[in-house]
Enzyme design. Sequence first.
Site: not given
Length: 508
Positions: A50, A77-78, A165, A167, A223, A364
């Site tokens: 964050g 991280c945070y 991080h 990710e 969608d 998506k």
Amino acid sequence: MLVVDFGAQYAQLIARRVRELRVYSEIVPNRITAGEVAARRPAAIVLSGGPKSVHVEGAPSLDPEIYDLGVPVLGICYGAQLIAQQLGGVVGRGMRGEYGRAKLRRSGPSLLLPDDAPDVHDVWMSHFDAITAAPDGFAVTASTEDAPVAVLEDDRRRIYGVQFHPEVVHSPYGMAVLARFLHERAGADPSWTMTSVLDEQVARIRSQVGGRRAICGLSGGVDSSVAAALVHRAIGPQLTCVYVDTGLMRKGESEQVVETFRRNMGIELIHVDAGARFFDKLAGVTEPEAKRRAIGEEFVRVFEAHTGGLVEAELLVQGTLYPDLIESGGADGTASIIKSHHNVGGLPEDMTLELVEPLRELFKDEVRRLGTELGLPDEVVWRQPFPGPGLAVRIIGEVTPERVALLQDADAIVREEIAAAGLERDIWQAFAVLADIRSVGVMGDERTYGHPIIVRAVTSDDAMTADWARLPHDLLERISSRIINEVPGINRVAYDITSKPPGTIEWE
Ligand code: XMP
């Protein structure tokens, strides 16, 4: 798995990565209580990064009782700093910080870092404060130059933290770290696949709908198409789709919708050929907002007229996606919003249908995979974003059937040539725009006085920002000469080299 949100962007990326590791994940707000977590019985919890410092007044925190639930926790991280701070370690302030690539150095045996990761390897960092002392019970297993505690692990309580991080793609062993945490430390089963989603959703839709009838407004977009195909798989003939053809679609798209849904999938489809009604309302209208309004109002009228007959329908299928819910603040699964597939003014307000939203847990890229799993063709599954008011927003000046036909032809050439060059999936959107100016040219021995077509092609991740696509010159040349030769009335082709900002993607 639950991702506790300390910064929406970070949380979404983590949730997607976890799903890539075949573990279903959901994002929850950081005000979630230990009781609420326990009630959801997650396999694991990840605390996201964050933008704040844990030291600032009002910095988001976590209900400390969550650490006592026995559910494995990974702080990123945070999130890692929060673990250190809440469990009795020290987070230093006013340090140098690290932004970008850093060298992570192992400092002890680790259950979190993959065995094949070298003792020193690259990780992606973005922090100011840093943990300087781990809480009791934690082993410090790696550090970087400016983060003395870059990885901390308490395997007894199964609580872990990483300052980097994992990710992002710039941490080459990041996915392996997440996999170790999820599959090994937390024992989460990697069983979440599109096939499992399909089976689960079919069962859920059947139990929600029962013997009732549902309708779905199809726009031709990804969608609503996937939502319709999925609901049809579940309830077959109890679903009726309504496709309002505004006459403002790209060339061949209406035929494709009918072909895909009615002929190939055997879905009951009401194709409302309403082009003439829309052109009537658009006659003489040149102001962009007035065009949008006219289309929006007419859309609602047409949709109502054709669903009014379906008296027994009690449910409305919508292709709401997970990010739509997060952005509207409903990520905790309580709020429900009416998302108009057409974004042309929304569906009638007094429509009192129960919603079926089978895609509300998906991102998506997952919707696309599910569409393929359901047998939808690539042209539908990989369709570019397209504005609800259709080609009307790509025609400067009055929208007439003749001008739409002309734009459709030019636009089809742009698409064909980009596809032939194999660049379709690298480009976010590519299309033609018709301007209402004229200029002089020569063709053969004749002087011409024609309209220009503007070609727009952009790269983007989310349409919030975009860059003009560096299309090869020979491709641009083919597009230009084909448009001028094949589309009567066009004597010039220009390529838009504006990024967003300051431009927008569409021309209106
Ligand atoms: P702009 O032109 O604002 O477009 O950069 C951003 C993205 O939104 C799409 N767009 C629309 N989508 N209804 C929609 O559903 C609309 O009225 C609309 N107008 C623009 C545009 O194609 C781009 O992807």
